[in-house]
Write a protein that holds these residues in place. Structure first.
Motif, short mmCIF file in Angstrom:
data_model
loop_
_atom_site.label_atom_id
_atom_site.label_comp_id
_atom_site.label_asym_id
_atom_site.label_seq_id
_atom_site.Cartn_x
_atom_site.Cartn_y
_atom_site.Cartn_z
N GLN A 173 70.74 -49.13 83.41
CA GLN A 173 71.39 -47.52 83.56
C GLN A 173 73.11 -47.74 82.32
N LEU A 174 72.90 -49.26 82.71
CA LEU A 174 74.41 -49.32 82.00
C LEU A 174 73.97 -48.32 80.52
N LEU A 175 72.65 -48.57 80.10
CA LEU A 175 72.94 -48.25 78.36
C LEU A 175 73.03 -46.47 78.57
N THR A 176 72.26 -46.20 79.22
CA THR A 176 72.56 -44.58 79.16
C THR A 176 73.80 -44.06 79.70
N MET A 177 74.61 -44.87 81.05
CA MET A 177 75.73 -44.44 80.79
C MET A 177 76.62 -44.40 79.80
N LEU A 178 76.64 -45.64 79.03
CA LEU A 178 77.44 -45.62 77.60
C LEU A 178 76.94 -44.47 76.45
N ALA A 179 76.08 -44.24 76.68
CA ALA A 179 75.04 -43.13 76.03
C ALA A 179 75.60 -41.83 76.43
N ALA A 180 75.36 -41.67 77.56
CA ALA A 180 75.76 -40.48 78.57
C ALA A 180 77.77 -40.17 77.91
N PHE A 181 78.20 -41.32 78.18
CA PHE A 181 79.74 -41.37 78.14
C PHE A 181 79.87 -40.51 76.47
N ALA A 182 78.90 -41.21 74.86
CA ALA A 182 79.23 -40.83 73.77
C ALA A 182 79.00 -39.17 73.57
N LYS A 188 91.92 -36.60 84.52
CA LYS A 188 91.07 -36.75 86.13
C LYS A 188 89.67 -36.47 86.74
N MET A 189 89.26 -35.49 85.39
CA MET A 189 87.71 -35.28 85.36
C MET A 189 87.21 -36.12 84.77
N ILE A 190 87.25 -36.87 83.83
CA ILE A 190 86.70 -38.21 83.28
C ILE A 190 86.57 -39.30 83.73
N LEU A 191 87.67 -39.87 84.98
CA LEU A 191 87.68 -40.91 85.98
C LEU A 191 86.47 -41.03 86.89
N LEU A 192 87.02 -38.66 87.34
CA LEU A 192 85.73 -39.53 87.87
C LEU A 192 84.36 -39.60 88.46
N THR A 193 83.94 -38.74 86.32
CA THR A 193 82.75 -38.81 85.73
C THR A 193 82.59 -40.70 85.85
N PHE A 194 82.91 -41.51 85.00
CA PHE A 194 83.30 -42.53 85.24
C PHE A 194 82.99 -43.77 86.66
N VAL A 195 83.68 -43.03 87.82
CA VAL A 195 83.70 -43.62 89.20
C VAL A 195 81.96 -43.35 89.63
N LEU A 196 81.07 -41.83 89.11
CA LEU A 196 79.86 -41.24 89.79
C LEU A 196 79.11 -42.31 88.86
N SER A 197 79.41 -42.32 88.16
CA SER A 197 78.21 -43.36 86.88
C SER A 197 77.68 -44.40 87.44
N VAL A 198 79.25 -45.37 87.98
CA VAL A 198 78.96 -46.42 88.80
C VAL A 198 78.38 -46.67 89.85
N ALA A 199 79.00 -45.42 90.65
CA ALA A 199 78.40 -45.40 91.45
C ALA A 199 77.01 -45.42 91.80
N GLY A 200 77.02 -44.22 90.90
CA GLY A 200 75.20 -43.86 90.89
C GLY A 200 73.95 -45.97 90.82
N ILE A 201 74.80 -46.30 89.61
CA ILE A 201 73.89 -47.24 89.43
C ILE A 201 73.87 -48.25 90.44
N PHE A 202 74.58 -48.29 91.36
CA PHE A 202 74.47 -49.23 92.77
C PHE A 202 73.32 -48.37 93.82
N CYS A 203 73.44 -46.66 93.71
CA CYS A 203 72.63 -46.52 94.98
C CYS A 203 71.10 -46.30 94.29
#
Length: 438
Positions: free
Chosen positions: A103-112, A75-90
């Motif tokens: 930001q996509l590269l940053t998101m991939l690095a963050a999930f790593a 649940k937390m992993i999914l929420l983190t992914f959804v919020l990361s994508v929402a943050g890019i749109f914001c």
């Protein structure tokens, strides 16, 4: 008894859980055997009967294996992914579409980073808290002096990187447990040292104040749980007095320097209409934008262009997002962050392990305080200051620091049923015991 425990624990695939389960079983069998001895039974017979009453070790071990094993918080992993994508749109309305690849590269690095921290046993902080503190200090010193760029006399990356001291401090608190009043004094000394280092690395007072408040709350929570032994009231009084010192200092400084720049900023916040052509101008802009915001439907980007969007709104992403898409979409974004915070709070509440409690609470407090502060500043509910909202603030450093915090929360949850609660020791209980049976 040893053979019984060995057979039982061999059925458990998670090696980390075996020691805690073995200790609990040994304590239970010993207590039951002592009860039989008081009834007149011989020692060997009492132990044999206590072991026999436990049942089949293989069957019990299989049941324990189902309970004490790592678990993933999807649940937390999914929420983190959804919020990361929402943050890019914001961020797109503020920085333009060209921000998306970065930001996509940053998101991939963050999930790593999240996955790396998730699979690392967080208990390393309890064993090497002081070493981790020294390594982090060296890293920040090198980063400030040789790597991170300085802008207007400040290093922006340091405003968020210094928050890494907070979970490390949790490990130091754990190492100080059951050491009496002097351990509380040592914890306060570490807080003071951390504030000095954070001030030298980052001159942004918001981050320093937040860290101080979080560390004081963590120390108070540790005292309330009896982690430092007896005299909890005296220890809590000491922590409370130390926690109030900055507020007393600020109050005295404000009274002695009524015409200072910081006091004028506070007055402008409290009465922005009177100062709208001076320090209160930014508050006027925020109120103008909120007055033009619809409940459903978007606002005009042309309206925002009359203001310096990138320089003024880079730390007010929620304000721009709510104006462009309406309050309803803004409430949805806030709801997602609330779900993430609620999930993090549940992880803290579920901890029986003292180290797990301290580490998860440190991560939760950093994320919670910055979320509340970021939204309140964006909507002129707090004086304007530097904020670092998770998922909504641009920057690799910001993304990676919050990735570490979320990874630690996931790691604590992963080992929640593996690392059992510590046996409560007296402050004066000896480390070694010699038992002689005649």
């Amino acid at each position: 008894m040893e053979e019984f425990i060995k057979t039982l624990t061999e059925q458990m695939r998670c090696v980390k859980a075996r020691a805690g389960v073995a200790r609990e079983l040994a304590d239970h069998i010993t207590d039951q055997a002592e009860t039989y001895e008081r009834e007149g039974m011989k020692h060997d017979e009492a132990v044999e009967k206590a072991v026999h009453e436990m049942g089949d070790p293989v069957e019990i071990g299989v049941s324990m294996d189902r309970i004490h094993r790592p678990q993933a918080d999807w649940k937390m992993i999914l929420l983190t992914f959804v919020l990361s994508v929402a943050g890019i749109f914001c961020m797109i309305p503020i920085y333009g579409p060209e921000i998306v690849p970065r930001q996509l590269l940053t998101m991939l690095a963050a999930f790593a980073v999240i996955m790396a921290v998730y699979f690392i046993d967080y208990s390393i902080l309890g064993r090497m808290g002081v070493i981790a503190y020294c390594v982090l200090t060296v890293f920040l010193w090198i980063g400030k002096n040789f790597y991170f760029p300085m802008i207007n006399g400040r290093v922006p990356a340091m405003a968020v990187l210094v928050y890494l001291y907070v979970p490390v401090f949790a490990g130091i608190l754990y190492q100080l447990r059951m050491r009496g009043d002097w351990a509380v004094l040592m914890a306060i000394a570490v807080i003071g040292l951390t504030m000095f280092l954070a001030l030298s690395f980052s001159s942004i007072m918001t981050s320093i104040f937040n860290m101080y408040l979080i560390m004081i709350v963590m120390t108070g929570a540790a005292v309330a749980k009896g982690m430092f032994g007896r005299h909890k009231k005296r220890q809590m009084a000491l922590v409370t007095v130390v926690g109030l010192l900055p507020f007393v200092y600020v109050l005295i400084a404000a009274c002695l320097n009524v015409n200072s720049f910081r006091v004028q900023r506070i007055l402008a916040f409290l009465n922005w209409s009177q100062y709208q052509h001076e320090e209160g101008y930014l508050y006027k802009v925020i109120h103008d934008i909120l007055n033009q915001t619809k409940f459903v439907g978007g606002g005009s980007l042309e309206f925002l262009k009359q203001y310096p969007i990138e320089t003024m709104f880079s730390e007010m992403t929620p304000l721009v997002f709510v104006y462009l898409y309406g309050f309803l979409v803004g409430f949805l974004l806030i709801g997602l962050l609330l779900l993430l915070l609620l999930r993090a709070l549940m992880i803290v509440y579920a901890q029986k392990n003292q180290l797990g409690f301290l580490v998860s609470m440190s991560c939760f407090l950093v994320i919670f305080l910055n979320c509340v502060e970021g939204f309140m500043v964006s909507f002129a509910m707090l004086p304007l200051t530097t904020t670092t909202l998770p998922f909504l603030t641009r920057g690799v450093s910001t993304a990676l620091v919050y990735a570490v915090l979320i990874g630690l929360l996931l790691s604590v949850h992963r080992y929640e049923k593996v690392l059992t609660a510590e046996r409560k020791l007296s402050q004066y209980e000896p480390k070694w015991r010699l038992r002689v049976r005649l």
